[in-house]
Motif scaffolding. Structure first.
Motif, PDB file in Angstrom:
ATOM      1  N   GLU A 136       0.823  -1.205   0.000  1.00 33.51           N
ATOM      2  CA  GLU A 136       0.000   0.000   0.000  1.00 33.51           C
ATOM      3  C   GLU A 136       0.859   1.257   0.000  1.00 33.51           C
ATOM      4  N   ALA A 139       2.124   1.905  -3.427  1.00 37.45           N
ATOM      5  CA  ALA A 139       1.030   2.302  -4.317  1.00 37.45           C
ATOM      6  C   ALA A 139       0.594   3.741  -4.093  1.00 37.45           C
ATOM      7  N   LYS A 140       0.687   4.214  -2.856  1.00 34.35           N
ATOM      8  CA  LYS A 140       0.187   5.544  -2.512  1.00 34.35           C
ATOM      9  C   LYS A 140       1.238   6.639  -2.635  1.00 34.35           C
ATOM     10  N   GLU A 142       4.912   8.252  -4.768  1.00 30.73           N
ATOM     11  CA  GLU A 142       5.694   8.278  -6.004  1.00 30.73           C
ATOM     12  C   GLU A 142       7.192   8.346  -5.736  1.00 30.73           C
ATOM     13  N   THR A 172       2.243  -5.775  -4.405  1.00 29.71           N
ATOM     14  CA  THR A 172       2.602  -4.432  -4.856  1.00 29.71           C
ATOM     15  C   THR A 172       2.302  -4.261  -6.343  1.00 29.71           C
ATOM     16  N   LEU A 175      -1.464  -3.736  -6.852  1.00 27.92           N
ATOM     17  CA  LEU A 175      -1.962  -2.418  -6.441  1.00 27.92           C
ATOM     18  C   LEU A 175      -1.521  -1.307  -7.384  1.00 27.92           C
ATOM     19  N   THR A 176      -0.494  -1.568  -8.189  1.00 27.05           N
ATOM     20  CA  THR A 176      -0.034  -0.561  -9.163  1.00 27.05           C
ATOM     21  C   THR A 176      -0.136  -1.095 -10.590  1.00 27.05           C
ATOM     22  N   ASP A 178      -2.254  -0.530 -12.854  1.00 24.56           N
ATOM     23  CA  ASP A 178      -2.617   0.488 -13.844  1.00 24.56           C
ATOM     24  C   ASP A 178      -1.415   1.311 -14.303  1.00 24.56           C
ATOM     25  N   ARG A 179      -0.263   1.146 -13.619  1.00 23.62           N
ATOM     26  CA  ARG A 179       0.962   1.872 -13.959  1.00 23.62           C
ATOM     27  C   ARG A 179       2.107   0.901 -14.260  1.00 23.62           C
ATOM     28  N   ALA A 181       2.842  -1.803 -12.812  1.00 20.33           N
ATOM     29  CA  ALA A 181       3.446  -2.314 -11.574  1.00 20.33           C
ATOM     30  C   ALA A 181       4.646  -1.507 -11.122  1.00 20.33           C
ATOM     31  N   GLY A 183       5.137   0.244  -8.657  1.00 20.74           N
ATOM     32  CA  GLY A 183       5.457   0.138  -7.233  1.00 20.74           C
ATOM     33  C   GLY A 183       6.605  -0.813  -6.969  1.00 20.74           C
ATOM     34  N   CYS A 184       6.709  -1.861  -7.779  1.00 19.60           N
ATOM     35  CA  CYS A 184       7.805  -2.828  -7.625  1.00 19.60           C
ATOM     36  C   CYS A 184       9.149  -2.244  -8.034  1.00 19.60           C
TER      37      CYS A 184
END
Length: 452
Positions: A136, A139-140, A142, A172, A175-176, A178-179, A181, A183-184
Motif C-alpha cells: 500500500e 502504491a500511494k 511516487e 505491490t 496495487l499498481t 494500472d501503472r 506495476a 510500485g515494484c
C-alpha cells in the motif's frame, strides 16, 4: 583542494558522453524522532527532514551552475523505518510513507529511501508492520522507496522472509497494475545490505552513522565507452588500464561535488559511490561498454568476463580519486535503465539466466527486470533465493528488483518513465518450486562467515 580546472577538463565528457553526478543524497538519522504515538512520530519525521534538507535542492542547482556538472537527482536516505518507528503503537506504517512523500515534495527532492527493514535473522513487531505496509505504501507514493535485507554472509538466508517478499512483490504489482506495476520498481530485496548507499531503491541511512551525511553517486558509462573506442583491438591489459584512468577522472568530479555539497550544507562528507549507473538514453549504457570490448551483443559468451574486468577496473580507478569510497561502487546492470540491455533482451542474446550469471561479478544483482504478470509469488521467491545465495556465498551485495507486470507477457513492454525507463518482458523459467519455498526456516551461513 580541487580547482575549477579539474572540472573544465571534463567538458567534453559532459557535453558528448553524458557524464553526470547521478545523485547528491543526504543521509538523515530519525532515531531521535521515536515516539509511541504515530502522529507525534510522523510530525517529528516531517519536521526533521524538511529542516535538515531544506537547502539540498538549491545547493545542488548552485553547484551544477558553478561547475557545469549535471546533477540528475537530489535524494534523501533515512534510518530504516522499521527501526525508527518500532516504538509506535500502530498496525500500519502507511501513514509514515505518506508523510515521507509529503516531506519529499515540500523540499523538491526526487526520491526518499529508507522505508526499509533488516530481517536477516528474524522479524520484530516493527519489521512485520513494515513488511505488511509495503504494498500500500508503494502504491500511494511516487517518491518513497523501500528495501528489505533478507540475508547475509554472517547470518545466512531468512527463507521465511524470502517467501514473504515474493508475496509482497505480487501484492505491490497488483496495487499498481494500472501503472505497469511501478510500485515494484521502488522495492528491492538485498543480501548483504549496504548502508549509506546513495542509489535508489536501496538507500537508507546506516544506524552506525551520525545525525547527517552527504553522499554522492557518480555515473559515466558513455565516457568509458568513448575511451575504449580509442583502444580497439588492443589487449585486455590496455582495456583495463584505460577504464581505470577514465574511472579516476569520473570519480574526481564526484569528489569535488561531494566536498562542495557538504561544505555548503554544513554536513559531514560521507561516501562517493563510483558506480557506472546507466540510463535508457542512447549512449549511456553499460551494455555498450561490454560490446565495445568485442562482443556482438550483450549476453553473448564472454559477457560475464567482460563485466568482471569492467567492475574491477572501475573500482581500482575510483579508489585513488576519492577520500571515502563506499556504497555499491562498480557497474550496474539494470535492464530497464540501460538501452543496451533493453536491446539485448529484445534481440534474444540476454536472458534472465545470463543476467543471474553476470550478477556474480557486477555491483548489485537482478535489477529492474520486467517479468510476466502471471509469474507466481513462489517463483519470485525462488529468484530472490538464488540471487541471495550468490551474495551469501561470495560475500558480496546482491539484490533483486523484479517487476511482474499484470496482464503482460513475454514480448510486451512495460513503461515506468523517468530514470526508471522501460523494459521488454523477459521470460522466466516456469518449472515449479513451491515445495522448496514453503519449507521456510533459515539456510545457514556458510563456513566463510566464521572469520573471527
Amino acid at each position: 583542494m580541487f580547482g575549477a580546472d579539474n572540472i573544465f577538463e571534463t567538458n567534453r565528457m559532459i557535453a558528448e558522453n553524458k557524464l553526470d553526478v547521478r545523485t547528491i543524497t543526504m543521509g538523515i538519522s530519525l532515531r531521535d524522532c521515536a515516539h509511541p504515538d504515530l502522529k507525534v512520530f510522523c510530525t517529528n519525521v516531517y519536521d526533521k527532514i524538511t529542516k535538515m534538507a531544506e537547502h539540498l535542492v538549491t545547493v545542488g542547482k548552485d553547484i551544477e551552475a558553478t561547475y557545469g556538472v549535471p546533477i540528475v537527482n537530489r535524494r534523501i536516505a533515512i534510518t530504516p523505518i522499521a527501526i525508527a518507528a518500532d516504538a509506535c503503537k500502530t498496525d500500519s506504517y502507511v501513514p509514515i510513507a505518506e508523510v515521507l512523500e509529503s516531506a519529499a515534495k515540500a523540499i523538491g527532492i526526487d526520491f526518499i529511501g529508507g522505508f526499509s527493514a533488516l530481517i536477516e535473522g528474524g522479524c520484530t513487531r516493527g519489521d512485520a508492520t513494515l513488511l505488511a505496509s509495503i504494498p500500500e505504501a508503494m502504491a500511494k507514493t511516487e517518491r518513497v522507496c523501500s528495501s528489505v535485507g533478507i540475508g547475509s554472509t554472517k547470518a545466512g538466508l531468512n527463507m521465511n522472509a524470502v517467501r514473504k517478499m515474493g508475496e509482497i512483490i505480487k501484492q505491490t504489482a497488483a496495487l499498481t497494475a494500472d501503472r505497469d506495476a511501478v510500485g515494484c520498481a521502488k522495492l528491492v530485496v538485498f543480501c548483504n545490505t549496504v548502508e549509506n548507499n546513495p542509489f535508489m531503491a536501496g538507500a537508507f541511512h546506516g544506524i552506525t552513522q551520525g545525525d547527517c551525511a552527504i553522499h554522492v553517486g557518480v555515473s559515466g558509462p558513455g565516457v568509458v565507452k568513448r575511451a575504449l573506442e580509442s583502444v580497439r583491438g588492443e589487449s585486455f591489459d590496455v582495456v583495463a588500464e584505460t577504464i581505470k584512468r577514465t574511472a579516476f577522472k569520473i570519480t574526481r568530479v564526484g569528489q569535488l561535488v561531494a566536498q562542495e555539497a557538504a561544505r555548503r550544507l554544513g554536513a559531514p562528507l560521507g561516501i562517493i559511490d563510483l558506480s557506472l549507473a546507466p540510463t535508457s538514453e542512447m549512449g549511456d549504457s553499460v551494455a555498450y561498454i561490454l560490446e565495445e570490448m568485442g562482443l556482438e551483443s550483450c549476453g553473448a559468451p564472454g559477457t560475464t568476463a567482460a563485466l568482471a574486468l569492467l567492475n574491477d577496473a572501475v573500482k581500482k580507478g575510483g579508489l585513488m580519486a576519492a577520500m571515502h569510497v563506499g556504497g555499491l561502487s562498480g557497474a550496474f546492470i539494470p535492464v530497464s535503465e540501460d538501452i543496451g540491455m533493453i536491446e539485448a533482451v529484445q534481440r534474444g542474446s540476454l536472458s534472465l539466466e545470463k543476467l543471474e550469471a553476470m550478477t556474480c561479478v557486477c555491483s548489485v544483482g537482478l535489477d529492474m527486470i520486467a517479468i510476466p504478470g502471471d509469474t507466481t509469488a513462489a517463483t519470485i521467491s525462488g529468484i530472490i533465493a538464488d540471487e541471495a545465495a550468490i551474495g551469501m556465498i561470495n560475500n558480496k551485495t546482491t539484490a533483486v528488483r523484479v517487476i511482474p507486470v499484470p496482464g503482460k507477457k513475454v514480448g510486451d513492454q512495460a513503461v515506468f518513465g523517468g530514470l526508471l525507463g522501460y523494459a521488454p518482458i523477459i521470460a522466466v523459467n516456469t518449472f515449479g518450486q513451491s515445495d522448496f519455498i514453503a519449507r521456510g526456516g533459515h539456510i545457514p551461513a556458510p563456513v566463510r562467515s566464521l572469520t573471527n
